[in-house]
Motif scaffolding. Structure first.
Motif, PDB file in Angstrom:
ATOM      1  N   ASP A  19       0.869  -1.176   0.000  1.00 16.53           N
ATOM      2  CA  ASP A  19       0.000   0.000   0.000  1.00 16.53           C
ATOM      3  C   ASP A  19       0.909   1.230   0.000  1.00 16.53           C
ATOM      4  OD1 ASP A  19      -2.002   1.838   0.352  1.00 16.53           O
ATOM      5  OD2 ASP A  19      -3.042   0.671   1.900  1.00 16.53           O
ATOM      6  N   ILE A  20       1.278   1.662  -1.193  1.00 15.19           N
ATOM      7  CA  ILE A  20       2.282   2.728  -1.352  1.00 15.19           C
ATOM      8  C   ILE A  20       1.633   4.094  -1.138  1.00 15.19           C
ATOM      9  CG2 ILE A  20       3.848   3.827  -3.022  1.00 15.19           C
ATOM     10  CD1 ILE A  20       4.207   0.940  -4.212  1.00 15.19           C
ATOM     11  N   PHE A  30       5.403   3.111   2.269  1.00 14.14           N
ATOM     12  CA  PHE A  30       4.205   2.275   2.205  1.00 14.14           C
ATOM     13  C   PHE A  30       3.795   1.897   3.622  1.00 14.14           C
ATOM     14  CE2 PHE A  30       8.097   0.021   1.070  1.00 14.14           C
ATOM     15  CZ  PHE A  30       8.186  -0.946   2.047  1.00 14.14           C
TER      16      PHE A  30
END
Ligand code: AMP
Length: 116
Positions: A19-20, A30
């Motif tokens: 999840d950048i 992230f």
């Protein structure tokens, strides 16, 4: 002790999903997969040349400064600008990935606690 390429290099290469929340020429950030606080981000240089923060400070102080300023920027975007910045160094300190990274923790931490 160190895996090459590191798990973080595999995230940077797009081989492992993450999840950048930030991506620049030299730095990526992230969400930590195993959060230790309401908000727990990792800020990582794209090079895996440096295993820990002291190596990074000696080898590329401007890159270390970029990691710190990125942490600050993300702290304003994802929390209230107040945060804990942690660089674990060595196995006994809890380091598991030997590709230097900053933990940015916030969003409500218990007072007086030093643990991540
Ligand atoms: P450290 O223990 O200081 O080396 O920190 C490594 C961190 O990387 C830990 O907090 C892990 O939860 C986190 N981590 C490991 N693999 C992933 C991944 N695939 N995506 C996000 N965070 C990860």
């Amino acid at each position: 002790m160190s895996e090459t390429p590191s798990i973080f290099s595999r995230i940077i290469a797009g081989e492992v999903p993450a999840d950048i929340v930030y991506d620049s020429e030299r730095v990526i950030a992230f969400k930590d997969i195993n959060p230790q606080a309401p908000v727990h981000l990792l800020v990582v240089p794209k090079t895996e040349e440096y295993a820990n923060v002291a190596e990074l400070a000696a080898g590329d102080p401007a890159l270390l400064a970029e990691i710190v300023t990125t942490a600050q920027k993300l702290a304003f975007e994802h929390m209230n600008g107040q945060y804990r910045l942690i660089f674990n160094t060595g196995r006994d300190a809890g380091q598991t990935v030997y590709h230097v990274h900053a933990h940015v923790l916030g969003g409500g931490l218990s007072e007086g606690s030093l643990a991540s």
